[in-house]
Design a protein around this motif. Structure first.
Motif, PDB file in Angstrom:
ATOM      1  N   TRP A 184      49.460  53.240  61.564  1.00 37.24           N
ATOM      2  CA  TRP A 184      49.476  54.752  61.100  1.00 37.24           C
ATOM      3  C   TRP A 184      50.201  56.079  61.375  1.00 37.24           C
ATOM      4  N   THR A 185      50.179  57.202  60.448  1.00 29.51           N
ATOM      5  CA  THR A 185      50.794  58.320  60.712  1.00 29.51           C
ATOM      6  C   THR A 185      49.754  59.423  60.731  1.00 29.51           C
ATOM      7  N   GLY A 186      50.878  59.860  61.476  1.00 28.22           N
ATOM      8  CA  GLY A 186      50.714  61.346  61.671  1.00 28.22           C
ATOM      9  C   GLY A 186      51.237  62.928  61.178  1.00 28.22           C
ATOM     10  N   PHE A 225      53.701  59.506  52.679  1.00 29.56           N
ATOM     11  CA  PHE A 225      54.410  58.732  53.874  1.00 29.56           C
ATOM     12  C   PHE A 225      54.267  57.056  53.875  1.00 29.56           C
ATOM     13  N   TYR A 226      55.153  56.596  53.672  1.00 28.43           N
ATOM     14  CA  TYR A 226      55.367  55.225  53.055  1.00 28.43           C
ATOM     15  C   TYR A 226      55.317  53.985  54.039  1.00 28.43           C
ATOM     16  N   PRO A 227      54.397  53.948  55.088  1.00 34.56           N
ATOM     17  CA  PRO A 227      54.161  53.205  56.312  1.00 34.56           C
ATOM     18  C   PRO A 227      54.969  51.492  56.178  1.00 34.56           C
ATOM     19  N   LEU A 246      63.614  55.577  44.506  1.00 37.30           N
ATOM     20  CA  LEU A 246      64.121  55.596  42.511  1.00 37.30           C
ATOM     21  C   LEU A 246      63.206  56.242  41.333  1.00 37.30           C
ATOM     22  N   GLU A 247      61.761  55.535  41.984  1.00 37.16           N
ATOM     23  CA  GLU A 247      60.588  55.964  41.171  1.00 37.16           C
ATOM     24  C   GLU A 247      60.019  57.919  41.535  1.00 37.16           C
ATOM     25  N   GLY A 248      60.556  58.311  42.791  1.00 35.11           N
ATOM     26  CA  GLY A 248      59.756  59.242  43.261  1.00 35.11           C
ATOM     27  C   GLY A 248      58.686  59.212  43.226  1.00 35.11           C
ATOM     28  N   ARG A 249      58.175  58.103  44.160  1.00 39.34           N
ATOM     29  CA  ARG A 249      57.005  57.992  44.240  1.00 39.34           C
ATOM     30  C   ARG A 249      55.960  59.073  45.078  1.00 39.34           C
ATOM     31  N   PRO A 250      54.900  59.394  45.199  1.00 40.20           N
ATOM     32  CA  PRO A 250      54.909  60.085  46.123  1.00 40.20           C
ATOM     33  C   PRO A 250      54.347  60.216  47.372  1.00 40.20           C
ATOM     34  N   GLY A 251      54.200  59.195  47.306  1.00 39.81           N
ATOM     35  CA  GLY A 251      53.650  58.613  49.198  1.00 39.81           C
ATOM     36  C   GLY A 251      52.346  58.484  49.708  1.00 39.81           C
ATOM     37  N   ALA A 252      51.824  58.393  50.767  1.00 41.83           N
ATOM     38  CA  ALA A 252      50.475  58.556  51.435  1.00 41.83           C
ATOM     39  C   ALA A 252      50.405  59.617  52.109  1.00 41.83           C
ATOM     40  N   ALA A 253      49.363  59.927  52.495  1.00 37.65           N
ATOM     41  CA  ALA A 253      48.923  61.222  53.131  1.00 37.65           C
ATOM     42  C   ALA A 253      49.645  61.308  54.469  1.00 37.65           C
ATOM     43  N   ARG A 261      52.054  44.565  58.612  1.00 38.49           N
ATOM     44  CA  ARG A 261      52.794  44.116  57.622  1.00 38.49           C
ATOM     45  C   ARG A 261      53.376  44.785  58.479  1.00 38.49           C
ATOM     46  N   GLU A 262      55.042  44.651  57.948  1.00 37.07           N
ATOM     47  CA  GLU A 262      55.940  44.872  57.845  1.00 37.07           C
ATOM     48  C   GLU A 262      56.204  46.478  58.263  1.00 37.07           C
ATOM     49  N   ALA A 263      56.826  47.454  59.615  1.00 34.38           N
ATOM     50  CA  ALA A 263      56.283  49.285  59.224  1.00 34.38           C
ATOM     51  C   ALA A 263      57.682  49.010  58.528  1.00 34.38           C
ATOM     52  N   MET A 264      57.456  51.367  58.077  1.00 36.49           N
ATOM     53  CA  MET A 264      58.427  51.475  57.945  1.00 36.49           C
ATOM     54  C   MET A 264      58.949  52.596  58.629  1.00 36.49           C
ATOM     55  N   GLY A 265      59.243  53.483  58.946  1.00 34.08           N
ATOM     56  CA  GLY A 265      59.440  54.369  59.560  1.00 34.08           C
ATOM     57  C   GLY A 265      59.750  55.433  58.140  1.00 34.08           C
ATOM     58  N   ALA A 266      59.068  56.050  57.555  1.00 35.29           N
ATOM     59  CA  ALA A 266      59.874  56.461  55.700  1.00 35.29           C
ATOM     60  C   ALA A 266      58.699  57.372  55.749  1.00 35.29           C
TER      61      ALA A 266
END
Ligand code: G1P
Length: 900
Positions: A184-186, A225-227, A246-253, A261-266
């Protein structure tokens, strides 16, 4: 080749284009368990223990691929991208070309800064990584600086893959364990809490949360966020070519979740426009906590630029102070190197022998001999509490003189061998005594010999040759008496039992059996008939020194006798017919170990200290004569050396063979240190070692010559390529012990040659390719291997202080006995060392205005803070402890010793 150079007197160094050198890694750690390694591309990993890896575990060979690095991306308005870690497809492609970024690593004790230039944009990035001492967090401070004359607009994205599980799952169930992930993201970052710790022997619920949080200038929060790894890379993307950036994707809120899934601190920060000369600063925290509230508490402490910078400053200052030994000789680079050597024992205490990229074995913790040797450096840097630690560690000794081999966290926490595989390393009894000897000398606390400790008990009996059928785990891990009481004996009794039980465990040649191995772990295939002459020599020295400690106890306490376990009386046997006969020795051992295999009587008898000392000395003399009479190899031409081993066929391992000369350093080290080699023999040994083992350009004295044979009857070391690790590398630990032994015997030039060759090669970056410090070994081409976590560092530091500078305790008093060579003094003829002794900070300054060499100078005068200590001429000076303790509590005192 890019050169490494020091940038201050504390050993901080800089290296340009560090990514062009393979296998570099740098250690960062907190005192509460965070253990990280960081490479020139911000790769490496971070973990608390074997079960708790925050970043994916790496071995040395994973360091080339830049897969899981702590990345920080900048994207320009036209879609151009740049990685502050240097880990992007474009930057990789430009390596070794004129288009390569300018980059540099600058690092000091427990901090690491990577700087890069994004030339096209005129942007400069600096990423500083460190671990504050008292939290389980790694902090990254990222500074983006517009050095161009144009405003620059960039969108920053932090991207750190969160592994979040046990190192065991790197292959075993890697995918299944990602299914456990709840992500999850905060507002500030990404968190992942696996539902359980996956272990097929018994899965356990998991509460740990792995996280990456971050903020931008003025506490600015991430905006997208790209979690998960898949969110960040995108279909077909890679870590060096992530589609989110590269594509400037906005990410989630913030507030979004993912699972399985594999987690990503991004996460990405809002785009920023930097005016010329302007900077933007970002702070990232990477850590593991038990709850979100705990993460918030850590964030409260460090989550902001000023707070993180304060923490960086205090972390740096604390470590500079903790590593409180300093040298000032004629060679400033050597003095800087010594800052790192003195820092390494701390690293070994924090990392154990596992958890850096080369150290991809073990599950954490330290081995028995490492535990004791690490105390040596503690005694010189931070002696308070070592006495207690020593007492606790003696609780790991079994009543048969062997010891627990699994050492848990915290002092005195020994773990029974679970799988019933008993391995006895025959050198293990040696090290505790060496540590106690240094302890008594440095502190004067000879009464430690009278303090009590229990004995460790598990199912192993008869020195690991039999299982105790009556042992039950519920009986606990302490040795009990027949009446069921936990038995405790003095430290002296522990030492006696360790040294004496070993004395009777001999092989066919009346030499101590090799058993599972000795110091050389890779001599592990001669358990039936192998014998270690090398360590028999060492034990001869130990028996003599133990006698000395007993006499000191007698003198300083006035005691005439000591109480020891009744059963142990048989071990004092020193009848000639027992000493000379292998079978008679075995009978003694059987009698003793047999009587102690489950419980013991608990009865103690009074033994005169004089009789104890005499018995030990008699055994030491017998051993010395036996070894001199049977193990010396006369090679003619003024050369000769001691045979170090017998193989599993009972054959002497060394000598002149049809395939060439077989010589091993280990036997020489302990024959010299243990007082077995005569002075004339030491001369012959050094000549032989120079001829057969010495290679200046790769660090000096190799561990052995090339046997050109696999030798399945001695150990796995012969399976290693020649020049690797225990097979003929310049193995620092043994080379340093060789130096130490030579110094002790007065062979000063020879001892310094061994130390200096190691230092010169370590400092010759083009050859060693390691950051400053002493590696475990230099391989055949001179590359430093298994950097940082090595017992060699403690020994190097100890040898420099107590032998080369000759500043050491003698039964608690302070002895100054310099053994410095002319070249070790600076151009003014000075050489200094700062140490702690008797609770005082002392700088001992030797003044040798004529730069005389060792052997041509004597101590002419000495003064402490200007007050005369002595005048006259002597080779050493003893200053009473009372005098040192009476010095006022000033920050530092200066003892000036004039040599003439
Ligand atoms: C390492 C081990 C040590 C062992 C040695 C030789 O040495 O830690 O216990 O005796 O290999 O096999 P170190 O790296 O500490 O110098």
């Amino acid at each position: 080749m890019n050169h490494l150079h020091f940038v201050d007197g504390d050993g901080s160094f800089t290296l340009s284009k560090p990514e062009n050198v393979s296998y570099l890694y740098f250690p960062l750690a907190s005192e509460t368990g965070m253990k990280s390694s960081v490479t020139p591309n911000l790769g490496g990993d971070a973990k608390l223990d074997q079960e708790t890896f925050l970043l994916e575990p790496v071995s040395a060979e994973n360091l080339h691929n830049n897969r899981s690095v702590r990345n920080f991306w900048l994207a320009g308005p036209e879609g151009e991208v740049f990685s502050a870690a240097g880990a992007s497809a474009g930057q990789e492609a430009a390596r070794f070309t004129p288009a390569q970024d300018d980059s540099a690593v600058t690092a000091g004790l427990m901090w690491h800064t990577l700087e890069r230039d994004w030339k096209d944009m005129g942007l400069h990035t600096a990423v500083t990584t460190f671990c504050p001492r008292r939290d389980r967090v790694e902090i990254m401070l990222v500074c983006v600086h517009n050095r161009s004359d144009q405003p620059r607009r960039v969108t920053p994205t932090a991207a750190i893959p969160l592994y979040g599980r046990s190192a065991d799952n790197i292959r075993d169930h890697r995918n299944v364990t990602s299914m456990l992930h709840r992500i999850w993201t905060g507002d500030n970052g990404v968190m992942v809490r696996p539902t359980m710790s996956f272990d097929e022997r018994g899965h356990r619920p998991n509460h740990k949360i792995y996280y990456v949080w971050g903020c931008g200038p003025d506490g600015q929060k991430p905006e997208g966020f790209y979690p998960t790894v898949e969110d960040f890379l995108g279909e077909g993307g890679t870590y060096l070519h992530p589609r989110a950036v590269l594509e400037g994707r906005p990410g989630a809120a913030a507030g979004c979740t993912a699972e399985g899934r594999e987690a990503m601190g991004a996460f990405r920060f809002p785009a920023v426009t930097l005016a010329p000369g302007q900077k933007a600063e970002y702070v990232l925290l990477l850590g593991v906590e038990d709850s979100e509230a705990d993460i918030a508490a850590v964030w409260e402490k460090y989550g902001g630029q000023e707070k993180a910078l304060d923490a960086l400053e205090s972390t740096r200052a604390d470590w500079l102070e903790k590593v409180n030994v300093r040298f000032a000789t004629g060679d400033a680079d050597f003095d800087c190197l010594m800052r790192w050597v003195c820092f390494q024992p701390f690293l070994r205490r924090l990392f154990g022998c596992s958890f850096l990229p080369h150290h991809d074995y073990g599950r954490g913790g330290r081995g028995w001999r490492d535990l004791w040797q690490d105390c040596l450096s503690l005694l010189l840097m931070d002696p308070g509490g070592v006495g207690r630690m020593i007492e606790k560690n003696f609780g790991g000794v079994r009543i048969d003189g062997t010891n627990a081999t699994i050492i848990g966290d915290g002092d005195g926490n020994f773990i029974a061998d679970r799988n019933g595989i008993a391995r006895v390393w025959m050198d293990h009894a040696l090290w505790p005594q060496m540590t106690v000897k240094l302890y008594i000398d440095q502190t004067g606390d000879v009464a430690i010999l009278n303090r009590q400790a229990p004995y460790f008990k598990d199912a192993q009996a008869m020195r690991g040759t039999r299982i105790d059928p009556e042992h039950r785990p519920e009986q606990g891990c302490w040795q009990r008496t027949a009446g069921g009481e936990v038995y405790a004996g003095t430290i002296l009794e522990h030492l006696l039992i360790q040294q004496l039980a070993a004395f009777y465990e001999v092989g066919r040649h009346n030499i101590y059996r090799l058993r599972g191995a000795d110091w050389n772990d890779a001599l592990d295939m001669a358990a039936a008939h192998g014998e270690s002459v090398a360590f028999t020599c060492a034990y001869a020295g130990n028996l003599r020194e133990l006698a000395g400690m007993i006499r000191l106890l007698q003198r300083s306490t006035g005691a005439a006798s000591a109480r020891i376990l009744e059963e142990a009386l048989v071990l004092l046997n020193d009848q000639p017919e027992v000493l000379d006969q292998v079978e008679a020795k075995h009978r003694v051992l059987e009698q003793y170990a047999g009587a102690c295999s489950h419980t013991i009587s608990g009865r103690q008898v009074e033994v005169r200290l004089e009789d104890l000392a005499a018995s030990l000395e008699k055994k030491a003399s017998w051993l010395t004569a036996w070894l001199q009479g049977h193990e010396w190899i006369d090679a003619g031409d003024g050369q000769g050396w001691y045979n170090s081993y017998y193989d599993d066929h009972g054959r002497a391992v060394e000598g002149i063979f049809p395939t060439g000369v077989r010589m091993m350093l280990t036997g020489q080290v302990f024959a010299i240190m243990g007082g077995v080699a005569t002075d004339a023999q030491v001369g012959q040994i050094t000549r032989s070692a120079d001829r057969y083992l010495y290679r200046r350009e790769i660090g000096g004295y190799r561990l052995n010559t090339d046997f050109h044979e696999l030798k399945f009857d001695l150990g796995r070391m012969f399976g290693f390529a020649y020049g690797e690790k225990e097979n003929g590398a310049v193995f620092s630990h043994m080379a340093v012990m060789y130096a130490n032994a030579l110094y002790r015997r007065g062979f000063v030039q020879e001892g310094w040659k061994a130390l200096k060759s190691l230092a010169d090669t370590a400092l010759d970056f083009d050859t060693s390719r390691i950051y400053p410090g002493i590696p475990e070994y230099f391989r055949a081409d001179g590359r430093g291997m298994y950097h940082y976590l090595t017992g060699a560092a403690s020994w190097y530091m100890m040898t420099m202080i107590t032998q080369a500078f000759g500043v050491r305790g003698e039964a608690g008093d302070l002895l100054l006995e310099p053994k410095l060579t002319a070249g070790q003094f600076d151009e003014k003829g000075r050489a200094m060392v700062s140490v702690t002794f008797a609770g005082r900070r002392l700088t001992v300054c030797y003044e040798n205005p004529e730069r005389l060499d060792y052997g041509s100078y004597r101590i002419g005068a000495a003064a402490c803070d200007g007050a005369e200590l002595c005048a006259g001429s002597s080779s050493s000076l003893l200053i009473s402890r009372a005098m040192v303790e009476a010095l006022p509590a000033a920050p530092e005192h200066r003892i000036t010793v004039t040599l003439c």
